[in-house]
Write an enzyme that holds these catalytic residues in place. Structure first.
Site, PDB file in Angstrom:
ATOM      1  N   HIS A   8       0.859  -1.195   0.000  1.00 44.28           N
ATOM      2  CA  HIS A   8       0.000   0.000   0.000  1.00 44.28           C
ATOM      3  C   HIS A   8       0.892   1.241   0.000  1.00 44.28           C
ATOM      4  CE1 HIS A   8      -3.978   1.864   1.533  1.00 44.28           C
ATOM      5  NE2 HIS A   8      -3.141   2.876   1.345  1.00 44.28           N
ATOM      6  N   HIS A  10       1.233   4.792  -2.202  1.00 47.32           N
ATOM      7  CA  HIS A  10       0.783   5.691  -3.264  1.00 47.32           C
ATOM      8  C   HIS A  10       2.008   6.284  -3.957  1.00 47.32           C
ATOM      9  CE1 HIS A  10      -3.464   5.608  -2.121  1.00 47.32           C
ATOM     10  NE2 HIS A  10      -3.012   5.525  -0.876  1.00 47.32           N
ATOM     11  N   GLU A 192     -11.009   2.915   7.390  1.00 55.35           N
ATOM     12  CA  GLU A 192     -10.116   3.886   8.028  1.00 55.35           C
ATOM     13  C   GLU A 192     -10.970   4.936   8.736  1.00 55.35           C
ATOM     14  OE1 GLU A 192      -6.379   6.879   6.939  1.00 55.35           O
ATOM     15  OE2 GLU A 192      -7.737   6.224   5.350  1.00 55.35           O
ATOM     16  N   ASP A 269       1.627   3.684   3.103  1.00 57.79           N
ATOM     17  CA  ASP A 269       0.621   4.628   2.620  1.00 57.79           C
ATOM     18  C   ASP A 269       1.275   5.725   1.778  1.00 57.79           C
ATOM     19  OD1 ASP A 269      -1.911   5.571   2.200  1.00 57.79           O
ATOM     20  OD2 ASP A 269      -2.288   6.192   4.260  1.00 57.79           O
ATOM     21  N   ASP A 270       1.772   6.778   2.402  1.00 59.68           N
ATOM     22  CA  ASP A 270       2.433   7.893   1.701  1.00 59.68           C
ATOM     23  C   ASP A 270       3.784   8.144   2.359  1.00 59.68           C
ATOM     24  OD1 ASP A 270       0.196   8.811  -0.146  1.00 59.68           O
ATOM     25  OD2 ASP A 270      -0.809   8.932   1.806  1.00 59.68           O
TER      26      ASP A 270
END
Length: 324
Positions: A8, A10, A192, A269-270
């Protein structure tokens, strides 16, 4: 250290401040980063909506196919040096299509970056093409149809990102049906911010293989048991949940999900915006959530099990794991 995997990530969220500054200058996009984005520090934002708006603002520096190639190559090379062996990039093509870059050209560029990193460092990666939920079902359907028609080899999955409270899971049943029928793995950001019920609804309606985050299922033990029985993968992002939701790693439900038999994996995630890496997430799970080395290895093996890459690459990844 156990080899790390990340399901996951991005692609635009991999940009560290130095990359944002470089692309901003290169593409003549004026941004004032001094108050919000400093080296080795997480991005500053007021709340989740502010984060989304800032995310879109920073994403404007990505303007060309070479930028996309650079992002994928630079990030993979960097985390491979820490011991990461596999990454799945979440990429929303509509952002670059708005800049005039056709879908196939985008995917070719990312594939070139992935191949260069693999040739140089041995790291394996693939792409989950994602629709943006708050952009609506019609845009998601158009993307899904394009992906099915193109059948690009770098794309192994289809996902749904953005504001999970916009629209219903049923609204996206068509796009996911097409993607699944074409052999793509399916994941969506749910649980989330939404309820436990929203997670199981999305899993059943969209026939998801994995969920992004999904942490709110812990409010309903019966749904947790169903998720474990179905072997749905959880893409757990400790630092992200801490910074966006205020859930500290020591009280994060990741431990409960793991102990109840869910297919838990750790993700970033980021990572550029949250100043993290896959290895940092693993160390955080050990230090704060009190996972031991065997449990960390189990989560890496979970990641291989639910990864969207080819069976051949899964075999390669298993061979990179410590012998038990």
């Amino acid at each position: 250290m156990t080899p790390s995997l990340d399901l996951h990530t991005h692609l635009r969220g991999t940009m560290a401040p130095r990359i944002v500054r470089y692309l901003s200058k290169k593409n003549r996009v004026n941004l004032n980063l001094s108050q919000i984005f400093e080296d080795s520090e997480p991005l500053k934002f007021a709340d989740f909506q502010d984060f989304l708006e800032t995310y879109d603002m920073l994403g404007r520096v990505v303007r060309t196919t070479d930028d996309l190639r650079l992002l994928s190559y630079e990030y993979l090379k960097r985390v491979a040096q820490e011991g990461t062996i596999y990454v799945e990039f979440m990429h929303s093509p509509t952002h670059s299509m708005e800049n005039g870059i056709e879908l196939e050209s985008q995917l070719d560029a990312i594939q070139a970056g992935i191949k260069a990193a693999r040739d140089e460092c041995g790291i394996i990666a693939t792409v989950i093409a994602t629709a943006v939920r708050h952009a609506g079902p019609d845009a998601a359907l158009e993307l899904s149809e394009s992906l099915v028609s193109l059948q690009h080899p770098v794309v192994s999955g289809f996902g749904l990102t953005g504001n999970e409270l916009a629209f219903t899971a049923q609204d996206f049943a068509g796009p996911f049906y097409l993607a699944r029928r074409a052999g793509l793995g399916c994941t969506a950001h749910v649980g989330e911010w939404g309820s436990a019920d929203s997670v199981i609804e999305a899993v059943r309606t969209l026939e998801l293989d994995r969920v992004g985050h999904g942490i709110n299922v812990v409010s309903d033990p019966a749904i947790v048991d169903v998720m474990a029985r179905l072997e749905v993968g959880f893409e757990i992002c400790l630092t992200s949940n801490h910074l966006l939701k205020g859930i500290g790693p020591a009280i994060h439900p990741v431990r409960e999900l793991f102990q109840r038999g869910c297919k838990v994996t750790l993700a970033t995630d980021d990572p550029g915006y949250f100043a993290t890496t896959p290895n940092k997430e693993y160390r955080l799970a050990e230090r704060e959530a009190k996972f031991d080395i065997k449990e960390i290895e189990a989560m890496s093996l979970n990641a291989i099990d639910v990864a969207f890459c080819s069976s051949e690459d899964k075999d390669l990844l298993r061979n990179m794991m410590p012998a038990t």
